[in-house]
Design a protein around this motif. Structure first.
Motif, PDB file in Angstrom:
ATOM      1  N   LEU A  23       0.832  -1.201   0.000  1.00 24.73           N
ATOM      2  CA  LEU A  23       0.000   0.000   0.000  1.00 24.73           C
ATOM      3  C   LEU A  23       0.865   1.248   0.000  1.00 24.73           C
ATOM      4  N   LEU A  24       1.935   1.248   0.782  1.00 20.96           N
ATOM      5  CA  LEU A  24       2.814   2.410   0.812  1.00 20.96           C
ATOM      6  C   LEU A  24       3.379   2.697  -0.580  1.00 20.96           C
ATOM      7  N   GLN A  25       3.750   1.672  -1.296  1.00 20.85           N
ATOM      8  CA  GLN A  25       4.253   1.875  -2.650  1.00 20.85           C
ATOM      9  C   GLN A  25       3.186   2.508  -3.550  1.00 20.85           C
ATOM     10  N   GLN A  26       1.943   2.076  -3.386  1.00 18.96           N
ATOM     11  CA  GLN A  26       0.847   2.680  -4.152  1.00 18.96           C
ATOM     12  C   GLN A  26       0.647   4.141  -3.758  1.00 18.96           C
ATOM     13  N   LEU A  27       0.726   4.430  -2.464  1.00 17.75           N
ATOM     14  CA  LEU A  27       0.538   5.803  -2.001  1.00 17.75           C
ATOM     15  C   LEU A  27       1.628   6.720  -2.545  1.00 17.75           C
ATOM     16  N   ILE A  28       2.870   6.240  -2.548  1.00 16.03           N
ATOM     17  CA  ILE A  28       3.980   7.040  -3.077  1.00 16.03           C
ATOM     18  C   ILE A  28       3.740   7.389  -4.533  1.00 16.03           C
ATOM     19  N   GLU A  29       3.227   6.455  -5.302  1.00 14.86           N
ATOM     20  CA  GLU A  29       3.061   6.653  -6.740  1.00 14.86           C
ATOM     21  C   GLU A  29       1.763   7.367  -7.094  1.00 14.86           C
ATOM     22  N   THR A  30       1.059   7.850  -6.053  1.00 18.10           N
ATOM     23  CA  THR A  30      -0.196   8.594  -6.233  1.00 18.10           C
ATOM     24  C   THR A  30      -0.035   9.965  -5.592  1.00 18.10           C
ATOM     25  N   PRO A  31       0.218  11.022  -6.364  1.00 17.75           N
ATOM     26  CA  PRO A  31       0.442  12.347  -5.770  1.00 17.75           C
ATOM     27  C   PRO A  31      -0.683  12.745  -4.818  1.00 17.75           C
ATOM     28  N   ASN A  93      16.037  11.116  -7.681  1.00 18.14           N
ATOM     29  CA  ASN A  93      15.093  10.067  -8.061  1.00 18.14           C
ATOM     30  C   ASN A  93      13.764  10.699  -8.472  1.00 18.14           C
ATOM     31  N   ASP A  94      12.945   9.939  -9.161  1.00 18.22           N
ATOM     32  CA  ASP A  94      11.564  10.356  -9.410  1.00 18.22           C
ATOM     33  C   ASP A  94      10.822  10.259  -8.082  1.00 18.22           C
ATOM     34  N   PRO A  95      10.333  11.384  -7.522  1.00 16.88           N
ATOM     35  CA  PRO A  95       9.690  11.335  -6.207  1.00 16.88           C
ATOM     36  C   PRO A  95       8.427  10.489  -6.175  1.00 16.88           C
ATOM     37  N   PHE A  96       7.841  10.235  -7.351  1.00 21.98           N
ATOM     38  CA  PHE A  96       6.608   9.458  -7.420  1.00 21.98           C
ATOM     39  C   PHE A  96       6.847   8.028  -7.924  1.00 21.98           C
ATOM     40  N   LYS A  97       8.089   7.601  -7.870  1.00 24.08           N
ATOM     41  CA  LYS A  97       8.436   6.233  -8.227  1.00 24.08           C
ATOM     42  C   LYS A  97       8.876   5.504  -6.964  1.00 24.08           C
ATOM     43  N   ALA A  98       8.099   4.515  -6.547  1.00 25.03           N
ATOM     44  CA  ALA A  98       8.439   3.736  -5.353  1.00 25.03           C
ATOM     45  C   ALA A  98       9.339   2.577  -5.756  1.00 25.03           C
ATOM     46  N   PHE A  99      10.498   2.517  -5.136  1.00 24.09           N
ATOM     47  CA  PHE A  99      11.390   1.382  -5.408  1.00 24.09           C
ATOM     48  C   PHE A  99      12.237   1.102  -4.174  1.00 24.09           C
ATOM     49  N   ILE A 100      12.657  -0.142  -4.067  1.00 24.71           N
ATOM     50  CA  ILE A 100      13.464  -0.584  -2.931  1.00 24.71           C
ATOM     51  C   ILE A 100      14.888  -0.824  -3.403  1.00 24.71           C
ATOM     52  N   LYS A 101      15.840  -0.191  -2.714  1.00 29.00           N
ATOM     53  CA  LYS A 101      17.258  -0.364  -3.009  1.00 29.00           C
ATOM     54  C   LYS A 101      18.024  -0.307  -1.697  1.00 29.00           C
ATOM     55  N   ASP A 102      18.917  -1.256  -1.507  1.00 35.27           N
ATOM     56  CA  ASP A 102      19.710  -1.331  -0.271  1.00 35.27           C
ATOM     57  C   ASP A 102      18.806  -1.324   0.962  1.00 35.27           C
ATOM     58  N   GLU A 103      17.688  -2.035   0.864  1.00 35.42           N
ATOM     59  CA  GLU A 103      16.733  -2.191   1.964  1.00 35.42           C
ATOM     60  C   GLU A 103      16.014  -0.890   2.320  1.00 35.42           C
ATOM     61  N   LYS A 104      16.098   0.105   1.415  1.00 34.97           N
ATOM     62  CA  LYS A 104      15.400   1.369   1.603  1.00 34.97           C
ATOM     63  C   LYS A 104      14.257   1.460   0.600  1.00 34.97           C
ATOM     64  N   LEU A 105      13.090   1.889   1.075  1.00 34.31           N
ATOM     65  CA  LEU A 105      11.962   2.155   0.192  1.00 34.31           C
ATOM     66  C   LEU A 105      11.929   3.651  -0.084  1.00 34.31           C
ATOM     67  N   PHE A 106      12.200   4.036  -1.332  1.00 37.12           N
ATOM     68  CA  PHE A 106      12.309   5.438  -1.718  1.00 37.12           C
ATOM     69  C   PHE A 106      10.964   5.966  -2.226  1.00 37.12           C
ATOM     70  N   GLY A 107      10.781   7.282  -2.093  1.00 35.13           N
ATOM     71  CA  GLY A 107       9.626   7.946  -2.668  1.00 35.13           C
ATOM     72  C   GLY A 107       9.094   9.036  -1.760  1.00 35.13           C
ATOM     73  N   LEU A 108       8.464  10.041  -2.366  1.00 32.66           N
ATOM     74  CA  LEU A 108       7.900  11.154  -1.617  1.00 32.66           C
ATOM     75  C   LEU A 108       6.831  10.659  -0.649  1.00 32.66           C
ATOM     76  N   GLY A 109       6.965  11.021   0.613  1.00 34.57           N
ATOM     77  CA  GLY A 109       5.999  10.607   1.618  1.00 34.57           C
ATOM     78  C   GLY A 109       6.276   9.260   2.231  1.00 34.57           C
ATOM     79  N   SER A 110       7.353   8.597   1.813  1.00 34.90           N
ATOM     80  CA  SER A 110       7.660   7.273   2.371  1.00 34.90           C
ATOM     81  C   SER A 110       7.933   7.355   3.869  1.00 34.90           C
ATOM     82  N   ASN A 111       8.688   8.366   4.266  1.00 32.56           N
ATOM     83  CA  ASN A 111       9.068   8.547   5.667  1.00 32.56           C
ATOM     84  C   ASN A 111       8.073   9.419   6.415  1.00 32.56           C
ATOM     85  N   ASP A 112       7.560  10.437   5.735  1.00 30.94           N
ATOM     86  CA  ASP A 112       6.653  11.411   6.362  1.00 30.94           C
ATOM     87  C   ASP A 112       5.377  11.505   5.541  1.00 30.94           C
ATOM     88  N   ALA A 113       4.339  10.773   5.947  1.00 31.58           N
ATOM     89  CA  ALA A 113       4.353   9.837   7.067  1.00 31.58           C
ATOM     90  C   ALA A 113       3.770   8.512   6.607  1.00 31.58           C
TER      91      ALA A 113
END
Length: 365
Positions: A23-31, A93-113
């Protein structure tokens, strides 16, 4: 039989964790900028439908109660937000592209919140059908937190059953933020006499403002909070004059004030007005973003401490500011990553967050 129950429980938590990360990956990819969260609100509605949980929605806020809600029991609010700030210009990175690298999930809003939100959703879903809870639980995924908007959590609180205490999901490295500073922003105007810069003028608004700015820099409020420290006032913007050869009639500046839990915003405003001359105009932009706290002795805090969690006071603002009940800020992720370029959250932070939320609530439920 006991081992079988533990295995079943672990499988449930693992499943909810996997679904939460998806779900978090979907949320990241949805502005979902503040006031524009309608599409992420739809994703949250789908989560509740997928788990056969009745829900309500007002504007872009979505909430649900546990299945066996009992008005005779106290109620816990679980809350986090699904809006984001706009990405800053330093993203690689593309802020609206959710991807996992080095055990990190990247994307706008991934951390907050987002990490906090999906962890609380998984936790709420885990407890949803329990029949013998000591507390009711209401889960609210709120909008407009980043902008302190009028259609956020504050707008749905009147619609909810009375809340006894709240857990607000913000990135705290799963440490217990038992207090949070409030925020008051004031516009200050210092007057002078306009005139030509070539002529004598002892009433220059900019010069008059210097002593007022110095007062904001050096003034100390006497009450110091054990968890939040002192009240902090910072001049952050200033404006005066329109052309080089005209002495301005006024100098205007903005002060950001972080209020500890020993003062109300009104008390701070009254003190400022009492200390400064009447010729200085003080205008607060809002008065409703107050400080918040929860007692160290509160059962939910003690449950967290028993699991090795530390306590601290948070200088950053959250939706706690609109709550009047005791509230605890707690969530996976690190506040220092919020609003940063190439924002991320570690996948294991989400896994740990869900497990700890469940264990902490089990300590009181």
């Amino acid at each position: 039989m006991k081992e079988q129950m533990i295995d079943t429980e672990n499988l449930l938590i693992e499943s909810l964790t996997k679904q939460g990360i998806q779900l978090l990956q979907q949320l990241i990819e949805t502005p979902s900028f503040s006031s524009e969260e309608d599409k992420t609100a739809a994703l949250l509605e789908q989560w509740f439908r997928d788990h056969n949980i009745p829900y309500q929605r007002e504007n872009n806020n979505v909430w649900a109660y546990n299945q066996h809600f009992d008005k005779n029991k106290p109620t816990i609010l679980l809350n986090s937000h699904h809006d984001t700030v706009r990405p800053n210009g330093n993203y690689t990175n593309d802020p609206f592209k959710a991807f996992i690298k080095d055990e990190k999930l990247f994307g706008l809003g991934s951390n907050d919140a987002g990490g906090c939100l999906v962890s609380l959703l998984a936790t709420f879903t885990y407890f949803y059908a329990e029949e013998q809870l000591c507390y009711n639980i209401v889960m609210v995924a709120s909008a407009e937190e980043e902008s302190s908007g009028k259609k956020g959590l504050n707008s749905v609180l009147p619609e909810l059953e009375p809340i006894d205490f709240a857990i607000v999901g913000e990135p705290t490295l799963m440490q217990l933020a038992i207090a949070e500073k409030g925020l008051m922003v004031v516009d200050v105007s210092v007057n002078g006499t306009a005139g030509h810069a070539a002529h004598p003028n002892d009433d220059n608004a900019i010069y008059n403002a210097l002593s007022v700015i110095q007062w904001f820099k050096t003034y100390q409020f006497d009450k110091i909070s054990p968890t939040l420290g002192t009240v902090k006032m910072t001049v952050t913007q200033i404006h005066a004059g329109k052309q080089h050869n005209v002495v301005p009639a006024s100098c205007d500046f903005v002060v950001d004030i972080r209020v500890n839990d020993l003062y109300t915003n009104q008390e701070i405003l009254n003190r400022i007005k009492d200390e400064l001359p009447e010729t200085v105009t003080i205008t607060p932009r809002s008065m409703n973003l107050g400080s918040s706290s929860i007692a160290m002795e509160h059962p939910v805090v003690q449950s967290g401490i028993a699991l090795g969690r530390g306590t601290y006071g948070s200088p950053t603002l959250s939706d706690q500011a609109v709550l009047t009940c005791p509230s605890l800020k707690l969530g996976p992720g690190d506040s220092t990553r919020s609003h940063s370029a190439d924002e991320f959250i570690y996948v294991n932070e989400i896994e740990e967050g869900i497990a700890l939320y469940i264990k902490i609530l089990k300590g009181i439920l």
